[in-house]
Design a protein around this motif. Sequence first.
Motif, mmCIF file in Angstrom:
data_model
loop_
_atom_site.group_PDB
_atom_site.id
_atom_site.type_symbol
_atom_site.label_atom_id
_atom_site.label_comp_id
_atom_site.label_asym_id
_atom_site.label_seq_id
_atom_site.Cartn_x
_atom_site.Cartn_y
_atom_site.Cartn_z
ATOM 1 N N GLU A 144 0.889 -1.269 0.007
ATOM 2 C CA GLU A 144 -0.023 0.035 -0.003
ATOM 3 C C GLU A 144 1.003 1.143 0.018
ATOM 4 O OE1 GLU A 144 -0.374 -2.398 2.006
ATOM 5 O OE2 GLU A 144 -1.987 -3.527 0.986
ATOM 6 N N ALA A 145 1.777 1.348 0.718
ATOM 7 C CA ALA A 145 3.045 2.437 0.807
ATOM 8 C C ALA A 145 3.671 2.441 -0.298
ATOM 9 C CB ALA A 145 3.747 2.239 2.148
ATOM 10 N N GLU B 292 8.013 -9.432 -3.233
ATOM 11 C CA GLU B 292 7.667 -9.534 -4.574
ATOM 12 C C GLU B 292 6.161 -8.867 -4.555
ATOM 13 O OE1 GLU B 292 7.522 -13.800 -4.773
ATOM 14 O OE2 GLU B 292 9.420 -14.067 -5.744
ATOM 15 N N ALA B 293 5.636 -8.903 -3.437
ATOM 16 C CA ALA B 293 4.256 -8.060 -3.207
ATOM 17 C C ALA B 293 4.471 -6.659 -3.553
ATOM 18 C CB ALA B 293 3.529 -8.411 -1.980
ATOM 19 N N VAL C 103 4.290 -1.880 -7.300
ATOM 20 C CA VAL C 103 5.100 -0.882 -7.919
ATOM 21 C C VAL C 103 4.605 -0.779 -9.498
ATOM 22 C CG1 VAL C 103 7.285 0.092 -8.747
ATOM 23 C CG2 VAL C 103 6.828 -0.608 -6.354
ATOM 24 N N LEU C 104 4.760 -2.014 -9.974
ATOM 25 C CA LEU C 104 4.482 -2.024 -11.492
ATOM 26 C C LEU C 104 3.079 -1.905 -11.756
ATOM 27 C CD1 LEU C 104 6.474 -5.622 -12.262
ATOM 28 C CD2 LEU C 104 7.281 -3.112 -12.456
ATOM 29 N N ASP D 97 15.412 -7.602 -5.940
ATOM 30 C CA ASP D 97 16.330 -8.404 -5.330
ATOM 31 C C ASP D 97 16.119 -8.718 -3.800
ATOM 32 O OD1 ASP D 97 18.330 -10.244 -5.893
ATOM 33 O OD2 ASP D 97 19.961 -8.723 -5.350
ATOM 34 N N SER D 98 14.971 -8.926 -3.392
ATOM 35 C CA SER D 98 14.872 -9.388 -2.063
ATOM 36 C C SER D 98 16.121 -10.347 -1.484
ATOM 37 C CB SER D 98 13.616 -9.661 -1.607
ATOM 38 O OG SER D 98 12.616 -8.369 -2.116
ATOM 39 N N ASN D 99 16.492 -10.113 -0.417
ATOM 40 C CA ASN D 99 17.347 -11.239 0.138
ATOM 41 C C ASN D 99 18.599 -11.622 -0.708
ATOM 42 O OD1 ASN D 99 17.910 -12.592 2.458
ATOM 43 N ND2 ASN D 99 16.950 -14.543 1.610
#
Length: 288
Positions: A39-40, A73-74, A79-80, A94-96
């Motif tokens: 949401e943010a 990913e959420a 964003v997209l 690139d999470s983690n």
Amino acid sequence: MKRILIQLDTDPLASVFDRVVAVDAGVDELFSYGSVSPEAAVSLTHGAIFTRKVADLKSTAIFVGGSDVQAGEAVYAKVLHSFFGPMSVSVMLDSNGSNTTAAAAVASAGKHLALKETQAVILGGTGPVGFRAAQLLASQGASVKLVSRHATKASEACVQLKLLELPGTVTPHVSTSFEETTALCEGADLLVSAGAAGIELAALKELTGTGIRVVVDVNAVPPLGVRGVESTDKAKEREGMICYGALGVGNLKIKIHKAAIEKLFTSNDLKLDTQAMLGIARELTELA
């Protein structure tokens, strides 16, 4: 026009690692936000796309990170979804560090193996790096055994990968011992160990004679994932196998990370996710 990178991190404190790499990649301004929810992310994304002319949006980019891959990913998806028409900026996920690490592991193996013909075993295949390594290998036509300690998790991961309609195959397997892992490696070419930190999943000496030619262990915390591999190994031959340790892979991972950030500012519509990272990794290994 200054190059601005907006870091959206799902953890309370934005990653120092990712901040340092961004600076080293030549970003002029780095805006870092922690505890970012989907949401943010909407208002933060709108702030990125509405403040510059369309022709100048390539000088703004978004990096999505944090330790929770699913949360990242959420945020990335939101964003997209917030873009429309020409109003967009390039985005990197690139999470983690999972995408860049998996790409580095697969690209390293690709120096020694024809990936299209490779039979691969992925230990810790349901984890962030293992899952994405399986995806990248299957995208190149490899046959992948995705291994977990839990049958349900392995099966669920394979279902997710099959939805991507990759040219290679991914099958679920269970291993709870060195002996079971060794049996799974019979006839395979590549072993990637991507399990949890500090847990041994295999031993080089027990892999001799299985057919394994390349071993990649991305675990840097002792004891390492594959006994007999050193974290600094980079194409080091041990027990008749070519070995890569976490630091050996890590050098390429950092190069991929930096190159990806630099690439973000060449256009305003790039989406640098798992698959895109392998393309960057291949470009770097070809130049090396």
